[in-house]
Design a protein around this motif. Structure first.
Motif, PDB file in Angstrom:
ATOM      1  N   SER A  38       2.775   5.903  -2.734  1.00 36.57           N
ATOM      2  CA  SER A  38       4.150   6.731  -3.122  1.00 36.57           C
ATOM      3  C   SER A  38       4.588   6.941  -4.392  1.00 36.57           C
ATOM      4  O   SER A  38       4.875   7.908  -4.653  1.00 36.57           O
ATOM      5  CB  SER A  38       5.207   6.186  -2.101  1.00 36.57           C
ATOM      6  N   PHE A  39       4.080   5.856  -5.564  1.00 33.30           N
ATOM      7  CA  PHE A  39       4.333   5.955  -6.520  1.00 33.30           C
ATOM      8  C   PHE A  39       3.376   5.916  -7.769  1.00 33.30           C
ATOM      9  O   PHE A  39       3.427   6.001  -8.811  1.00 33.30           O
ATOM     10  CB  PHE A  39       5.231   4.888  -6.926  1.00 33.30           C
ATOM     11  N   LEU A  69       0.623  -1.338  -0.183  1.00 31.59           N
ATOM     12  CA  LEU A  69      -0.144  -0.014   0.036  1.00 31.59           C
ATOM     13  C   LEU A  69       0.980   1.043  -0.134  1.00 31.59           C
ATOM     14  O   LEU A  69       0.593   2.284  -0.532  1.00 31.59           O
ATOM     15  CB  LEU A  69      -0.917  -0.066   1.254  1.00 31.59           C
ATOM     16  N   LEU A  70       2.013   1.284   0.769  1.00 32.12           N
ATOM     17  CA  LEU A  70       2.784   2.489   0.824  1.00 32.12           C
ATOM     18  C   LEU A  70       3.510   2.700  -0.509  1.00 32.12           C
ATOM     19  O   LEU A  70       3.496   3.799  -1.102  1.00 32.12           O
ATOM     20  CB  LEU A  70       3.866   2.385   1.847  1.00 32.12           C
ATOM     21  N   LEU A 114      -7.533   7.110  -4.300  1.00 34.25           N
ATOM     22  CA  LEU A 114      -6.408   6.974  -3.058  1.00 34.25           C
ATOM     23  C   LEU A 114      -5.613   8.396  -2.982  1.00 34.25           C
ATOM     24  O   LEU A 114      -5.615   9.077  -3.654  1.00 34.25           O
ATOM     25  CB  LEU A 114      -5.666   5.993  -3.404  1.00 34.25           C
ATOM     26  N   PRO A 115      -5.101   8.524  -1.709  1.00 33.87           N
ATOM     27  CA  PRO A 115      -4.298   9.781  -1.394  1.00 33.87           C
ATOM     28  C   PRO A 115      -3.039   9.707  -2.300  1.00 33.87           C
ATOM     29  O   PRO A 115      -2.432   8.750  -2.655  1.00 33.87           O
ATOM     30  CB  PRO A 115      -3.839   9.551   0.190  1.00 33.87           C
ATOM     31  N   ASP A 116      -2.754  10.832  -2.578  1.00 35.82           N
ATOM     32  CA  ASP A 116      -1.452  11.123  -3.596  1.00 35.82           C
ATOM     33  C   ASP A 116      -0.126  11.582  -2.896  1.00 35.82           C
ATOM     34  O   ASP A 116      -0.162  12.651  -2.288  1.00 35.82           O
ATOM     35  CB  ASP A 116      -1.741  12.159  -4.559  1.00 35.82           C
ATOM     36  N   LEU A 117       0.575  10.542  -2.617  1.00 34.98           N
ATOM     37  CA  LEU A 117       2.117  10.806  -1.894  1.00 34.98           C
ATOM     38  C   LEU A 117       3.195  10.907  -2.912  1.00 34.98           C
ATOM     39  O   LEU A 117       4.051  10.423  -2.558  1.00 34.98           O
ATOM     40  CB  LEU A 117       2.060   9.675  -0.900  1.00 34.98           C
ATOM     41  N   THR A 118       2.793  11.246  -3.923  1.00 31.81           N
ATOM     42  CA  THR A 118       3.891  10.907  -5.055  1.00 31.81           C
ATOM     43  C   THR A 118       4.923  12.069  -4.812  1.00 31.81           C
ATOM     44  O   THR A 118       4.709  12.897  -3.916  1.00 31.81           O
ATOM     45  CB  THR A 118       3.266  11.177  -6.327  1.00 31.81           C
ATOM     46  N   ILE A 166       4.574  -1.083 -10.067  1.00 32.97           N
ATOM     47  CA  ILE A 166       5.616  -0.707  -9.455  1.00 32.97           C
ATOM     48  C   ILE A 166       5.618  -1.383  -8.090  1.00 32.97           C
ATOM     49  O   ILE A 166       6.457  -2.056  -7.323  1.00 32.97           O
ATOM     50  CB  ILE A 166       6.093   0.749  -9.278  1.00 32.97           C
ATOM     51  N   ALA A 167       4.441  -1.152  -7.345  1.00 35.84           N
ATOM     52  CA  ALA A 167       4.058  -1.771  -6.230  1.00 35.84           C
ATOM     53  C   ALA A 167       4.044  -3.200  -5.949  1.00 35.84           C
ATOM     54  O   ALA A 167       4.990  -3.766  -5.064  1.00 35.84           O
ATOM     55  CB  ALA A 167       2.520  -1.222  -5.525  1.00 35.84           C
ATOM     56  N   ILE A 168       3.566  -3.815  -7.080  1.00 33.84           N
ATOM     57  CA  ILE A 168       3.801  -5.172  -7.192  1.00 33.84           C
ATOM     58  C   ILE A 168       5.122  -5.799  -7.459  1.00 33.84           C
ATOM     59  O   ILE A 168       5.574  -6.722  -6.697  1.00 33.84           O
ATOM     60  CB  ILE A 168       2.795  -5.978  -8.424  1.00 33.84           C
TER      61      ILE A 168
END
Length: 753
Positions: free
Chosen positions: A565-566, A560-561, A729-733, A571-573
């Motif tokens: 984040s990206f 999830l992070l 979802l929140p944007d943490l990019t 990329i998460a997988i």
């Protein structure tokens, strides 16, 4: 964006900007925080983990009964008296004289109590060549090792008078003293040498004394602050020495890494022609953000230990989580302030031939700064043949990981832990050969309403008889009553002795057959079975039950992070898969070296047939967290280049080669620090050191240098796939605009201002 305006968002960029403008305030706040944390921690004192909370299952129940009853179980010692040849037996006058001399000598020290003759306790071996004199140390069992020296000397003096016999002592107190003498200083030196080793590598990496000192200073102050915080937090979650050692390792690793990432990016931007202010802003917005993403991910991984239900693991997890959080905050606050204060003075103390300008040549300043020639060559091959590179690298790691499928975990016995490096190991083996299981018997803690009731006494007698007749023990089964507390301690030597597999079968007989048929028939009687074999089994069982929730928690939250984040599902997988492959390879190396003994001599170890119980879960959590350092840093740089208009393949090339230097330096430091622990004589420490060092090395080279670019090259633009339904979802990019903050002097990247 207007001319000259800078759009900066995100906590890392804002924190870095504020610190750079308010330099002395930021440094003062950090120093005050460290001093206050240490002072408050010292004033609060530290609460140690109780023995009753360290394990689960029956061993926990037994320890709780003893603790509630207020019984201070003494440290027991044993003196083995053994004929060196077949011509002497325990019934001979000379043998009896030696027994009497031992009993008289140890009693005369005034340090022991309850000295028992082998002729009274029936502790004479079946072949008649060996006998055991047993006694307890006076005072607190935990500090008995500090008082056992006169007793050991008394036994050694008796040995001098009876050369035809072997007379030697073993027990909890004597073993603790031996280990402290042999390895206590060794372990402390290993911890202390970690800082000089890290500093030496940083000197080579930066070529300047001040620049090298900054990461070490940040790591050390973060560790100092966390030590104070541990004292405060220990009143809610008790701590222990293991948690402190792990905290030191993790704190040094991440503290140096985070500072290294930030400092190298700031130096790189200045070398490319940016002003000091612009270089600082870019470092804060890029490396600062990577540090926060990485730090939060590492904290989540460490928090996984809180799900084990084991106090020692919970303490390690909380201590590690705190030091990572402190190092992360320090990196994005006080570090920009220090860099702003130092300015060009960060280059002070240049070392001839080691400074980057000397290695590159001053004429290259601004061109290709920070790019590694070696990794440029590797990337050329990988990106030209990504499918082949993926198959070869992944196949190699899967082959390395294959032995992990046969992993066997257990608490290591004395001979497994130390081999033949200590004389006391020989004593341990001789006692176990003559009296199987006698050196570390199972302990049945019997609690009843009235321990002297006829039915309870009858059940105890039946238990003693059935324990031997069932084949679980060869005896003698010893019973010690504590009348006032209505508790009995029953000591049962297990058939199998130091062979934990066979001893485990004997333990199962006691628990599943002997106890239900005897003590289990009496209402109101509790009889949990503890001891070394039982502790190992219960620890394995509880840890086994915790593996699934811990793995699930760490993997899901890390996924999830990375997703947030990206803003990329792909990329998460791939991040999770690559990290799992790295951990699997580390497991395979551990099993191959320490379980099967393949190449063990190369690291000064030996195959002991098993991996220490706590290590697999510990390694998973630590490695999954630490590997995110590199991954986030590299992928952030790739994404940054892609946002600036590079193709995915060019972005991969740029991201990997420009981060290769810092990743290599960080990895070398971690490998060197972890390898120090691999040099210790204890097999468990060797396993931890080699496992961590091997995993970090694999992660920084094969994973980040070959597999990551190969996978991303094959996926192409699909790397940035993010389903529309996830847009809520929140944007943490990235914390900065796709364009750089300040104009480039030269180079091929187009910058808008």
């Amino acid at each position: 964006m207007g001319n000259g305006e800078t759009r900066v968002r995100g906590i890392a960029a804002r924190a870095g900007g504020w610190s750079a403008k308010h330099r002395w305030a930021a440094v003062g706040i950090w120093v005050l925080f460290v001093v206050l944390a240490m002072g408050l921690g010292s004033a609060a004192g530290s609460v140690e983990v109780k023995e009753s909370d360290q394990l689960g299952g029956e061993t926990h129940t037994a320890a709780k009964i003893i603790e509630d009853a207020g019984i201070d179980e003494p440290a027991s010692e044993t003196v083995l008296i053994q004929a060196k040849g077949a011509s002497v037996s325990a019934t001979d006058a000379a043998f009896r004289a030696a027994v009497a001399d031992v009993m008289k000598a140890v009693d005369a020290t005034g340090k022991v109590t309850d000295v028992q003759s082998p002729y009274d306790t029936d502790t004479v071996s079946k072949d008649g060549r060996s006998a055991l004199v047993q006694f307890d140390m006076r005072g607190d069992a935990e500090t008995a090792g500090d008082r056992v020296e006169p007793v050991l000397k008394a036994v050694a003096d008796v040995q001098k008078d009876h050369s035809e016999l072997r007379i030697e002592e073993i027990g909890g107190a004597s073993m603790n003293k031996t280990f402290d003498d042999a390895f206590g200083d060794d372990f402390k030196k290993a911890e202390l040498s970690a800082v000089p080793v890290a500093l030496g590598i940083l000197l080579i990496a930066f070529g300047a004394l001040v620049a090298a000192l900054l990461p070490v200073a940040l790591a050390v102050t973060a560790i100092m602050a966390t030590m104070g915080l541990m004292g405060i937090v220990s009143h809610l979650q008790p701590m222990d020495d293991t948690a402190s050692s792990v905290m030191l390792l993790v704190g040094l690793a991440v503290g140096v890494d985070y500072c290294l990432f930030y400092l190298r990016r700031e130096r790189e931007e200045r070398a490319a022609g940016r002003s000091p202010e612009a270089a600082m802003q870019i470092a804060a917005a890029t490396s600062g953000r990577a540090i926060i993403v990485s730090g939060v991910t590492v904290c989540v991984a460490m928090a996984g230990m809180l799900f084990t239900g084991l106090a020692t693991f919970e303490a390690m997890g909380l201590a590690s989580l705190m030091v990572v959080a402190v190092a992360m905050v320090g990196s994005v606050t006080v570090l920009p302030a220090l860099l702003s204060l130092l300015g060009e003075r960060v280059e002070k103390g240049r070392i001839p031939f080691l400074h980057p300008d000397k290695r590159r040549g001053n004429g290259n300043r601004g061109k290709g700064n920070g790019e590694s020639r070696f990794w440029t060559a590797v990337l050329k091959v990988v990106l030209a043949r990504p499918a082949v590179s993926l198959v070869v690298a992944a196949g190699a790691l899967l082959a390395v990981a294959a032995p992990a499928l046969g992993m066997k975990t257990q608490n290591l016995t004395l001979d497994q832990e130390f081999g033949d490096s200590l004389p006391i190991v020989g004593t341990y083996n001789r006692v176990n050969d003559a009296f199987p299981g006698g050196s570390e018997p199972a302990e049945v803690i019997v609690r009843a309403k009235d321990i002297n009731a006829a039915e309870v006494k009858s059940a105890l007698a039946d238990f003693r008889q059935l324990a031997v007749s069932s084949g679980a023990s060869r005896g003698p089964v010893d019973i010690k009553l504590h009348d006032a507390e209505n508790i009995a301690f029953v000591y049962v030597p297990l058939v199998g002795g130091s062979d934990l597999d066979k001893a485990g079968e004997s333990l199962d007989k006691l628990r599943d057959e002997v106890r239900p048929a005897t003590l289990g028939r009496v209402d109101g009687v509790e009889a949990p079975i503890t001891g070394q074999v039982a502790g190992s089994k219960d620890f394995n069982d509880q840890l086994g039950g915790a593996v699934a929730p811990v793995f699930a928690f760490v993997v899901v939250f890390a996924f999830l992070l990375m997703l947030l984040s990206f803003r990329s599902l792909t990329i998460a997988i791939t991040s999770i898969v690559l990290n799992l492959l790295s951990v699997g390879a580390a497991y395979g190396i551990l099993v191959a070296v320490f379980q099967h003994g393949w190449g063990a001599s190369l690291v000064g170890a030996e195959g002991v047939g098993a991996i220490i119980t706590w290590l697999p879960l510990f390694l998973f959590v630590i490695l999954f967290g630490l590997s995110m350092d590199y991954h986030v840093f590299v992928v952030s740089r790739i994404r940054e280049a892609h946002l600036r208009g590079r193709t995915t393949k060019d972005a991969i090339q740029h991201g990997v080669v420009t981060t290769a230097g810092v990743v290599t330096s960080a990895a070398v430091i971690m490998v060197a620090v972890f390898a120090i622990f691999g040099t210790l004589s204890m097999q468990s420490m060797k396993q931890m050191g080699v496992g961590l060092a091997a995993a970090v090395l694999i992660d920084a080279t094969i994973i980040r240098g070959v597999l990551l670019p190969a996978v991303m090259a094959l996926l192409g633009e699909r790397n940035w796939y993010f389903p529309k339904w996830l847009n809520r979802l929140p944007d943490l990019t990235h914390d900065e605009a796709p364009e750089a903050i300040a104009p480039r002097v030269e180079g091929d990247e187009r910058i808008k201002v």
